[in-house]
Motif scaffolding. Structure first.
Motif, PDB file in Angstrom:
ATOM      1  N   ALA A 117       0.830  -1.202   0.000  1.00  0.00           N
ATOM      2  CA  ALA A 117       0.000   0.000   0.000  1.00  0.00           C
ATOM      3  C   ALA A 117       0.866   1.255   0.000  1.00  0.00           C
ATOM      4  CB  ALA A 117      -0.930  -0.023   1.214  1.00  0.00           C
ATOM      5  N   GLY A 118       0.515   2.198  -0.842  1.00  0.00           N
ATOM      6  CA  GLY A 118       1.175   3.504  -0.835  1.00  0.00           C
ATOM      7  C   GLY A 118       2.582   3.505  -1.390  1.00  0.00           C
ATOM      8  N   GLN A 119       2.989   2.446  -2.141  1.00  0.00           N
ATOM      9  CA  GLN A 119       4.348   2.406  -2.687  1.00  0.00           C
ATOM     10  C   GLN A 119       4.353   2.597  -4.208  1.00  0.00           C
ATOM     11  OE1 GLN A 119       7.169   2.208  -0.858  1.00  0.00           O
ATOM     12  NE2 GLN A 119       5.878   2.335   0.954  1.00  0.00           N
ATOM     13  N   GLY A 120       3.249   3.059  -4.760  1.00  0.00           N
ATOM     14  CA  GLY A 120       3.187   3.289  -6.205  1.00  0.00           C
ATOM     15  C   GLY A 120       3.528   4.725  -6.557  1.00  0.00           C
ATOM     16  N   GLY A 121       2.918   5.210  -7.642  1.00  0.00           N
ATOM     17  CA  GLY A 121       3.218   6.563  -8.119  1.00  0.00           C
ATOM     18  C   GLY A 121       2.606   7.630  -7.211  1.00  0.00           C
ATOM     19  N   PRO A 122       3.241   8.805  -7.176  1.00  0.00           N
ATOM     20  CA  PRO A 122       2.723   9.887  -6.338  1.00  0.00           C
ATOM     21  C   PRO A 122       1.395  10.416  -6.877  1.00  0.00           C
ATOM     22  CG  PRO A 122       4.559  10.658  -7.675  1.00  0.00           C
ATOM     23  CD  PRO A 122       4.433   9.186  -7.930  1.00  0.00           C
ATOM     24  N   GLY A 123       0.528  10.843  -5.992  1.00  0.00           N
ATOM     25  CA  GLY A 123      -0.745  11.410  -6.411  1.00  0.00           C
ATOM     26  C   GLY A 123      -0.576  12.836  -6.901  1.00  0.00           C
ATOM     27  N   LEU A 124      -1.604  13.302  -7.598  1.00  0.00           N
ATOM     28  CA  LEU A 124      -1.595  14.701  -8.045  1.00  0.00           C
ATOM     29  C   LEU A 124      -2.320  15.533  -6.997  1.00  0.00           C
ATOM     30  CD1 LEU A 124      -2.407  14.924 -11.843  1.00  0.00           C
ATOM     31  CD2 LEU A 124      -0.326  15.586 -10.645  1.00  0.00           C
ATOM     32  N   GLY A 125      -1.845  16.744  -6.764  1.00  0.00           N
ATOM     33  CA  GLY A 125      -2.459  17.559  -5.727  1.00  0.00           C
ATOM     34  C   GLY A 125      -2.295  16.839  -4.404  1.00  0.00           C
ATOM     35  N   ASP A 126      -3.381  16.746  -3.638  1.00  0.00           N
ATOM     36  CA  ASP A 126      -3.254  15.987  -2.392  1.00  0.00           C
ATOM     37  C   ASP A 126      -3.867  14.599  -2.553  1.00  0.00           C
ATOM     38  OD1 ASP A 126      -5.788  16.851  -2.601  1.00  0.00           O
ATOM     39  OD2 ASP A 126      -6.030  17.506  -0.510  1.00  0.00           O
ATOM     40  N   GLY A 127      -3.898  14.111  -3.799  1.00  0.00           N
ATOM     41  CA  GLY A 127      -4.390  12.751  -4.045  1.00  0.00           C
ATOM     42  C   GLY A 127      -3.470  11.731  -3.408  1.00  0.00           C
ATOM     43  N   PRO A 128      -4.037  10.576  -3.030  1.00  0.00           N
ATOM     44  CA  PRO A 128      -3.221   9.562  -2.354  1.00  0.00           C
ATOM     45  C   PRO A 128      -2.204   8.910  -3.290  1.00  0.00           C
ATOM     46  CG  PRO A 128      -5.411   8.702  -2.810  1.00  0.00           C
ATOM     47  CD  PRO A 128      -5.421  10.148  -3.224  1.00  0.00           C
ATOM     48  N   THR A 129      -1.122   8.418  -2.724  1.00  0.00           N
ATOM     49  CA  THR A 129      -0.111   7.689  -3.498  1.00  0.00           C
ATOM     50  C   THR A 129      -0.692   6.357  -3.956  1.00  0.00           C
ATOM     51  OG1 THR A 129       1.497   8.684  -2.018  1.00  0.00           O
ATOM     52  CG2 THR A 129       2.277   6.903  -3.401  1.00  0.00           C
ATOM     53  N   GLY A 130      -0.293   5.928  -5.142  1.00  0.00           N
ATOM     54  CA  GLY A 130      -0.766   4.638  -5.652  1.00  0.00           C
ATOM     55  C   GLY A 130      -0.127   3.477  -4.920  1.00  0.00           C
ATOM     56  N   ASP A 131      -0.562   2.273  -5.270  1.00  0.00           N
ATOM     57  CA  ASP A 131      -0.024   1.071  -4.641  1.00  0.00           C
ATOM     58  C   ASP A 131       0.975   0.399  -5.577  1.00  0.00           C
ATOM     59  OD1 ASP A 131      -1.730   1.526  -2.535  1.00  0.00           O
ATOM     60  OD2 ASP A 131      -3.309   0.233  -3.331  1.00  0.00           O
ATOM     61  N   LEU A 132       1.796  -0.450  -4.998  1.00  0.00           N
ATOM     62  CA  LEU A 132       2.741  -1.234  -5.788  1.00  0.00           C
ATOM     63  C   LEU A 132       2.320  -2.700  -5.708  1.00  0.00           C
ATOM     64  CD1 LEU A 132       5.455  -1.699  -7.289  1.00  0.00           C
ATOM     65  CD2 LEU A 132       6.566  -1.707  -5.053  1.00  0.00           C
ATOM     66  N   PHE A 133       2.167  -3.331  -6.864  1.00  0.00           N
ATOM     67  CA  PHE A 133       1.832  -4.758  -6.892  1.00  0.00           C
ATOM     68  C   PHE A 133       3.059  -5.543  -7.330  1.00  0.00           C
ATOM     69  CE2 PHE A 133      -2.252  -2.697  -7.271  1.00  0.00           C
ATOM     70  CZ  PHE A 133      -3.075  -3.484  -6.468  1.00  0.00           C
ATOM     71  N   LEU A 134       3.436  -6.503  -6.529  1.00  0.00           N
ATOM     72  CA  LEU A 134       4.574  -7.353  -6.882  1.00  0.00           C
ATOM     73  C   LEU A 134       4.059  -8.724  -7.300  1.00  0.00           C
ATOM     74  CD1 LEU A 134       6.998  -6.599  -3.904  1.00  0.00           C
ATOM     75  CD2 LEU A 134       6.958  -5.548  -6.166  1.00  0.00           C
ATOM     76  N   GLU A 135       4.386  -9.111  -8.521  1.00  0.00           N
ATOM     77  CA  GLU A 135       4.012 -10.452  -8.973  1.00  0.00           C
ATOM     78  C   GLU A 135       5.136 -11.408  -8.591  1.00  0.00           C
ATOM     79  OE1 GLU A 135       3.041 -10.827 -13.125  1.00  0.00           O
ATOM     80  OE2 GLU A 135       3.002 -13.020 -12.970  1.00  0.00           O
ATOM     81  N   ILE A 136       4.752 -12.496  -7.943  1.00  0.00           N
ATOM     82  CA  ILE A 136       5.747 -13.403  -7.364  1.00  0.00           C
ATOM     83  C   ILE A 136       6.113 -14.538  -8.325  1.00  0.00           C
ATOM     84  CG2 ILE A 136       6.192 -15.007  -5.456  1.00  0.00           C
ATOM     85  CD1 ILE A 136       5.940 -12.029  -4.672  1.00  0.00           C
ATOM     86  N   ALA A 137       7.396 -14.764  -8.477  1.00  0.00           N
ATOM     87  CA  ALA A 137       7.863 -15.971  -9.168  1.00  0.00           C
ATOM     88  C   ALA A 137       9.010 -16.531  -8.343  1.00  0.00           C
ATOM     89  CB  ALA A 137       8.325 -15.639 -10.581  1.00  0.00           C
ATOM     90  N   PHE A 138       9.254 -17.846  -8.491  1.00  0.00           N
ATOM     91  CA  PHE A 138      10.348 -18.453  -7.743  1.00  0.00           C
ATOM     92  C   PHE A 138      11.613 -18.466  -8.575  1.00  0.00           C
ATOM     93  CE2 PHE A 138       6.784 -20.773  -5.551  1.00  0.00           C
ATOM     94  CZ  PHE A 138       6.939 -20.098  -4.351  1.00  0.00           C
ATOM     95  N   LYS A 139      12.741 -18.258  -7.915  1.00  0.00           N
ATOM     96  CA  LYS A 139      14.027 -18.459  -8.588  1.00  0.00           C
ATOM     97  C   LYS A 139      14.138 -19.936  -8.948  1.00  0.00           C
ATOM     98  CE  LYS A 139      16.234 -15.036  -5.688  1.00  0.00           C
ATOM     99  NZ  LYS A 139      17.033 -14.857  -4.472  1.00  0.00           N
ATOM    100  N   PRO A 140      14.730 -20.230 -10.100  1.00  0.00           N
ATOM    101  CA  PRO A 140      14.910 -21.638 -10.440  1.00  0.00           C
ATOM    102  C   PRO A 140      15.723 -22.324  -9.342  1.00  0.00           C
ATOM    103  CG  PRO A 140      15.579 -20.210 -12.259  1.00  0.00           C
ATOM    104  CD  PRO A 140      15.310 -19.322 -11.082  1.00  0.00           C
TER     105      PRO A 140
END
Lengths: 101, 336
Positions: B203-226
């Motif tokens: 939560a809150g680790q995405g792009g910055p909001g415009l004005g006083d809009g909230p910061t976006g979220d960051l979604f991490l897609e999980i994969a395993f190392k071979p």
């Protein structure tokens, strides 16, 4: 330097509203409505303002978006592709169960 | 940097029409789409054809690329050393006279910043991909963009849960409007039971909001190392376990590794190669108390002892003499 980050497993702990899903997968609202009409996504709730999408919808919606943009597949086609992919997954799973003791 | 021949990537002629290019792209995109393709290098190929199509289907970029390409080929033909693998550098000022309108489309963010080759970046830069920042009107309030990234984690971390530092490259623009990669490090907690293909929302680790809009979220897609030992299939984990021929034939008690630690396995007598033994619940654990844990499948393989020494050869000879065995008996009569 570390900050406190609130984390959640999307597929297990989250639901999305229509607006949240659009933001998360970078799709337009009309696009998501079309997918719901075609059965690509099945939210809970009667009207669009009450819709709640399961966490797994994020992956599905992103896949649907890629199929739409990259392969120019229309909405019924996307629904068909995703259904077939689900079916392939289910068949593979049952094959694995059968071949194991 | 290598010169990329976008025409050969798509398999079209240099004078191919827009329509031909589009058709060629569609066909290859279906073949190599990472979500549907079973080809080993699907993702890399898909990016290549996407890049080729992006350049050749945009009249401005195609014209610039053609001009550059014919110059490059003349220099190659004139005996510049190195052949087709020669280092390529765009000549200074090559793009003078071409104005890129920077008409990006929404597909831009699907690939993120790492989607283009160095070659593409050198020619067209990141700024050419569009994503022109919206005009900031006073009083405008908009939530920041949600970002996506893929991360590779260790299978063992999904068994036990772990705290890990991950570093992400985030594309951005510098003060001159050139594309740059910002690196940032995030401390994340990998929850026990996390599976490949799932996403973590930060939560809150995405792009910055415009004005006083909230910061976006960051979604991490999980994969395993071979992993050296294990293959992962949803919740289930597979291990190839080599057996000596006598262990497979007579049965044995052997020790096998699992991501959770070693286990003792009873190999039933007469086990053929390829037989799968299921260890229920020893796959990826459930992520919540009521959830389902995966299974661990031990796939038996048979390893032959080396036949290099005289003693070993004698043992194999005795083995042969002891059986009237034709492993190919079932193949007889197959050819008409």
């Amino acid at each position: 330097m570390s900050e406190r980050i609130v984390m959640a497993i999307v597929e297990e702990e989250l639901q999305f509203s229509l607006d949240e899903l659009c933001r998360a997968c970078h799709a337009r609202e009309e696009q998501v409505r079309v997918w719901v009409d075609e059965g690509v996504l099945t939210p809970l709730g009667e009207s669009a303002t009450e819709w709640r999408f399961a966490g797994a919808s994020l992956r599905r919606a992103r896949l649907a978006l890629t199929l739409t943009r990259e392969l120019e597949i229309n909405a019924p086609g996307v629904a068909l592709v995703l259904d077939l992919m689900d079916e392939i997954e289910a068949l593979k799973a049952s094959l694995r169960r059968r071949s194991a003791r | 940097m290598k010169f990329h021949d976008y025409y050969s990537t798509l398999g079209v002629a240099r004078d191919a029409s827009d329509d031909d290019i589009k058709k060629a792209y569609r066909k290859l995109a279906r073949k190599y789409h990472p979500d549907v393709s079973k080809e080993a290098d699907a993702e890399a190929r898909f990016k290549e054809i996407g890049e080729a199509s992006e350049v050749l289907r945009d009249p401005e970029k195609r014209a610039a690329y053609d001009a550059l390409g014919s110059r490059w080929q003349q220099e190659q033909a004139a005996g510049r050393p190195g052949g087709p693998d020669a280092e390529f550098r765009p000549p200074p000022g090559w793009d003078a006279g071409f104005e890129f309108s920077g008409r990006g489309d929404e597909a831009e963010d699907l690939f993120g910043g790492a989607g283009h080759s160095d070659f593409f970046e050198a020619l067209f830069g990141r700024a050419a991909r569009g994503a022109a920042p919206g005009a900031r009107r006073p009083g405008m309030r908009m939530p920041g963009q949600d970002h996506h990234a893929k991360v590779l984690i260790d299978l063992e971390d999904a068994y036990r849960g772990a705290k890990r530092s991950i570093s992400l490259q985030m594309p951005g623009l510098d003060a001159q409007g050139h594309g740059v990669l910002h690196e940032r490090t995030l401390d994340i907690t990998i929850p026990k039971g996390l599976r490949e293909g799932q996403h973590l929302r930060l939560a809150g680790q995405g792009g910055p909001g415009l004005g006083d809009g909230p910061t976006g979220d960051l979604f991490l897609e999980i994969a395993f190392k071979p992993h050296r030992l294990y293959r992962v299939d949803g919740r289930d984990v597979l291990l190839d376990l080599p057996l000596a021929p006598w262990e497979a034939a007579l049965g044995a008690s052997v020790s096998a590794p699992t991501p959770d630690g070693d286990v003792e396995l009873t190999i039933p007598p007469g086990s053929a190669a390829g037989r799968k033994l299921r260890l229920r619940g020893k796959g990826i654990p459930a992520s919540s108390p009521g959830g389902t844990a995966g299974d661990l499948y031990v796939v038996l393989t048979i390893a032959l002892p080396p036949s290099g020494s005289d003693a070993a050869r004698r043992a194999y000879e005795a083995f042969k003499a002891a059986f009237d065995f034709d492993p190919r008996a079932g193949l007889k009569g197959a050819t008409p």
